[in-house]
Design an enzyme around this catalytic site. Structure first.
Site, short mmCIF file in Angstrom:
data_model
loop_
_atom_site.label_atom_id
_atom_site.label_comp_id
_atom_site.label_asym_id
_atom_site.label_seq_id
_atom_site.Cartn_x
_atom_site.Cartn_y
_atom_site.Cartn_z
N SER A 23 0.83 -1.22 0.00
CA SER A 23 0.00 0.00 0.00
C SER A 23 0.86 1.25 0.00
O SER A 23 0.35 2.36 0.15
CB SER A 23 -0.92 -0.02 1.23
OG SER A 23 -0.17 -0.20 2.41
N THR A 155 -38.48 29.00 -9.70
CA THR A 155 -38.86 27.65 -9.30
C THR A 155 -39.18 26.94 -10.60
O THR A 155 -39.66 27.57 -11.54
CB THR A 155 -40.09 27.61 -8.38
OG1 THR A 155 -41.21 28.14 -9.08
CG2 THR A 155 -39.89 28.42 -7.09
N HIS A 156 -38.88 25.65 -10.68
CA HIS A 156 -39.06 24.89 -11.92
C HIS A 156 -38.29 25.52 -13.09
O HIS A 156 -38.66 25.36 -14.24
CB HIS A 156 -40.53 24.76 -12.30
CG HIS A 156 -41.42 24.35 -11.16
ND1 HIS A 156 -41.70 23.04 -10.86
CD2 HIS A 156 -42.07 25.09 -10.24
CE1 HIS A 156 -42.49 22.98 -9.80
NE2 HIS A 156 -42.73 24.22 -9.40
N SER A 277 -12.50 26.87 -27.56
CA SER A 277 -12.74 25.67 -28.36
C SER A 277 -11.64 25.58 -29.40
O SER A 277 -11.12 26.59 -29.86
CB SER A 277 -14.11 25.78 -29.04
OG SER A 277 -14.14 25.00 -30.20
N LYS A 283 -16.05 30.67 -29.10
CA LYS A 283 -16.45 30.04 -27.84
C LYS A 283 -15.65 30.49 -26.64
O LYS A 283 -14.45 30.72 -26.70
CB LYS A 283 -16.32 28.51 -27.97
CG LYS A 283 -17.34 27.85 -28.86
CD LYS A 283 -18.76 27.91 -28.31
CE LYS A 283 -18.99 26.94 -27.19
NZ LYS A 283 -19.13 25.57 -27.54
N ASN A 285 -15.85 28.86 -22.85
CA ASN A 285 -16.56 27.80 -22.15
C ASN A 285 -16.30 27.81 -20.64
O ASN A 285 -15.18 28.05 -20.21
CB ASN A 285 -16.15 26.43 -22.70
CG ASN A 285 -16.56 26.25 -24.14
OD1 ASN A 285 -17.57 26.79 -24.58
ND2 ASN A 285 -15.77 25.51 -24.89
N GLU A 290 -18.01 23.07 -15.21
CA GLU A 290 -18.42 21.75 -15.71
C GLU A 290 -17.61 20.63 -15.05
O GLU A 290 -18.15 19.57 -14.70
CB GLU A 290 -18.25 21.69 -17.23
CG GLU A 290 -19.25 22.56 -17.96
CD GLU A 290 -18.89 22.77 -19.44
OE1 GLU A 290 -18.42 21.81 -20.07
OE2 GLU A 290 -19.07 23.89 -19.93
N TYR A 317 -9.79 -6.20 12.38
CA TYR A 317 -9.13 -5.75 11.15
C TYR A 317 -9.15 -6.84 10.09
O TYR A 317 -8.92 -8.02 10.36
CB TYR A 317 -7.68 -5.34 11.44
CG TYR A 317 -6.93 -4.91 10.18
CD1 TYR A 317 -7.03 -3.61 9.72
CD2 TYR A 317 -6.19 -5.83 9.44
CE1 TYR A 317 -6.37 -3.22 8.55
CE2 TYR A 317 -5.53 -5.44 8.28
CZ TYR A 317 -5.63 -4.14 7.84
OH TYR A 317 -4.99 -3.76 6.68
N GLN A 322 -7.62 -1.81 3.90
CA GLN A 322 -6.56 -1.03 3.26
C GLN A 322 -7.13 -0.19 2.11
O GLN A 322 -6.53 0.80 1.70
CB GLN A 322 -5.48 -1.99 2.76
CG GLN A 322 -4.34 -1.33 2.01
CD GLN A 322 -3.15 -2.26 1.86
OE1 GLN A 322 -2.45 -2.56 2.81
NE2 GLN A 322 -2.93 -2.74 0.65
N LYS A 325 -7.97 3.98 2.14
CA LYS A 325 -7.12 5.15 1.93
C LYS A 325 -7.27 5.78 0.55
O LYS A 325 -7.44 6.99 0.43
CB LYS A 325 -5.66 4.81 2.24
CG LYS A 325 -5.39 4.83 3.75
CD LYS A 325 -4.04 4.30 4.12
CE LYS A 325 -4.00 2.78 4.14
NZ LYS A 325 -5.00 2.13 5.03
N1 ARG Z 1 -1.33 -1.25 4.94
C1 ARG Z 1 -2.20 -1.74 5.93
C2 ARG Z 1 -3.53 -0.99 5.84
O1 ARG Z 1 -3.53 0.02 5.28
C3 ARG Z 1 -1.62 -1.54 7.29
C4 ARG Z 1 -2.16 -2.48 8.32
C5 ARG Z 1 -1.65 -3.85 8.06
N2 ARG Z 1 -2.13 -4.79 9.02
C6 ARG Z 1 -2.10 -6.07 8.82
N3 ARG Z 1 -2.60 -6.82 9.74
N4 ARG Z 1 -1.70 -6.58 7.69
O2 ARG Z 1 -4.54 -1.41 6.29
#
Ligand code: ARG
Length: 457
Positions: A23, A155-156, A277, A283, A285, A290, A317, A322, A325
């Site tokens: 990660s 409105t509308h 454009s 144009k 824009n 957007e 856990y 993971q 994130k």
């Molecule tokens: N990279 C892991 C995460 O973001 C860290 C925690 C890892 N824990 C484990 N038991 N493998 O969740």
């Protein structure tokens, strides 16, 4: 880079496993929080006597050195490491030898990562809140400049009643103030220290969790270790608050896009915040608006990702977590990027008052006030409504407005009318008689601006 958990394994990790499992590409942005969390942990280990004070001090200074070196570019983060926690601990051990290996006493990566994300997101909430305040302040300034800029309220998407541009933008300021409030609320529940939960079942060491919480600026410590390591409600709450911010920016963007069109021409964006454009030379824009509208989809997607990741996870856990994130960082980054472009776009746009006023003059947006005038003269509202409806139909037939319709025509529909009606349907008066709290009159809008400015102080 070697794994922290080698002991039990006889074979090397397959490259594919490491690529899939690692990660570090997205958790490397937590390096500072990871190190600061470790410094607090090591300090506490030393002060409780869980490790020798001298070793704790070496660890703290080793970690500070690593932080400085990463920040200065002297130390590059190894992208083949399993995650940022592994990298930092490995580097510490490379620098301190045996002492470095004591850092992870009474800690698991599970409570460590739960801590790091909270620390990163608390900081991000502060940054986003500042950006929201800037936008609210720009809206207040626009409102101050346009308290008498009459425009049609809709409105509308049909012209409905007269308002001012100030009143319209202060509606967005109200939404953004709620967004600020929501972020503060999310932060409150996020501000609880999970460290000390261990892998899932706490620890036998006599930790001082309160001390770590104090060092790191947490208001409280988590009450249950299983929940401490596996709670990601705070990510979901934040993604939800961010999604609402995007709903608001997206609605505003939609209006900007319409207002820029020749059909409306209520505003002109600054050249620096518009695009052209490749084929149509005429144009100009509203790409920023957007894109903000489009990027709302990403943030809603991130919220859905988080909800889906979490919904079936047995305690505590699991590696699924993971995935939190990338989703929450993407939501945070997207909102920040949108605000960075959106605020100066609003700040620099030109409001085309005359076009707003002309649109307000057509579309019979003072018809309610005409009916209210009759009510003031004693007619029941339903009858006043019907008489005014007939007058509007008459105006449409004759190509007139309520302002230009002769008094004889008024009297022919309802003999209560006199010349006073022209004053009653004057757009400025229609707006400024709406003195009700929250309304479009200058004094009501002044109060709204004051409230918003106080709120962001
Ligand atoms: N990279 C892991 C995460 O973001 C860290 C925690 C890892 N824990 C484990 N038991 N493998 O969740």
């Amino acid at each position: 880079m070697a794994q922290l958990w080698k002991g039990r394994f006889k074979k090397e990790l397959a490259k594919e496993t490491n690529d899939f499992n690692s990660s570090i590409k997205f958790d490397c942005r937590m390096f500072e929080e990871d190190i600061k969390g470790s410094i607090a942990h090591a300090t506490m280990l030393g002060s409780t006597g869980i490790i020798e004070k001298s070793e704790s001090e070496k660890i703290v200074s080793g970690l500070s050195g690593i932080l400085d070196d990463i920040k200065s570019g002297k130390l590059e983060i190894d992208m083949s490491a399993e995650d940022i926690h592994t990298f930092i601990e490995g580097e510490l051990t490379a620098r301190l030898g045996q002492t470095g290996k004591r850092l992870h006493t009474a800690r698991s990566r599970n409570d460590q990562v739960a801590l790091d994300i909270r620390m990163v997101l608390k900081k991000e909430i502060d940054e986003i809140s500042e950006k929201l305040k800037e936008l609210i302040s720009v809206l207040c300034t626009k409102a101050e400049e346009h308290k008498s800029t009459i425009m049609p309220g809709y409105t509308h998407l049909q012209r409905a009643q007269p308002i001012t541009f100030a009143h319209h933008v202060m509606a967005y300021a109200s939404m953004l103030c709620r967004d600020l409030d929501r972020l503060a609320d999310v932060k409150k529940r996020m501000n609880v220290l999970p460290l000390g939960s261990g892998a899932l079942a706490g620890t036998t060491y006599p930790l001082d969790r309160g001390m770590v919480a104090d060092i790191l600026g947490f208001d409280d410590i988590t009450a249950n270790s299983l929940d401490g390591v596996s709670d990601r409600d705070f990510c979901i709450e934040l993604a939800s608050a961010l999604s609402l911010i995007m709903v608001h920016l997206s609605r505003f963007s939609e209006e900007i896009i319409m207002w820029c069109s020749w059909e409306f021409k209520f505003i002109e964006l600054d050249d620096a915040f518009s695009t052209g454009s490749s084929i149509m030379p005429q144009k100009k824009n509203p790409d920023i608006a957007e894109l903000v509208r489009g990027k709302s989809g990403r943030v809603f997607g991130d919220l859905t990702t988080l909800l889906t990741v979490m919904k079936g996870i047995a305690l505590a856990y699991n590696k699924d977590m993971q995935e939190d994130k990338e989703a929450i960082f993407d939501a945070v980054d997207t909102v920040k990027m949108c605000l960075n472009a959106f605020t100066p776009m609003i700040d620099t746009m030109t409001v085309l008052k005359d076009n707003m006023r002309n649109a307000a003059a057509r579309g019979f947006i003072n018809a309610t006030d005409c009916a209210d005038y009759l009510v003031g003269k004693g007619l029941p509202f339903r009858d006043a409504y019907k008489a005014t409806g007939e007058l509007v139909a008459l105006c449409i037939d004759k190509g007139l407005t309520l302002e230009t319709l002769p008094i004889e025509e008024y009297k022919a529909v309802c003999d209560i009318f006199d010349d006073g009606v022209y004053d009653a349907i004057n757009l400025e008066k229609c707006v400024n008689d709406r003195l009700v709290v929250g309304g479009p009159s200058q004094s009501s809008v002044d109060a709204q601006i004051k409230k918003a400015r106080n709120f962001i102080k």
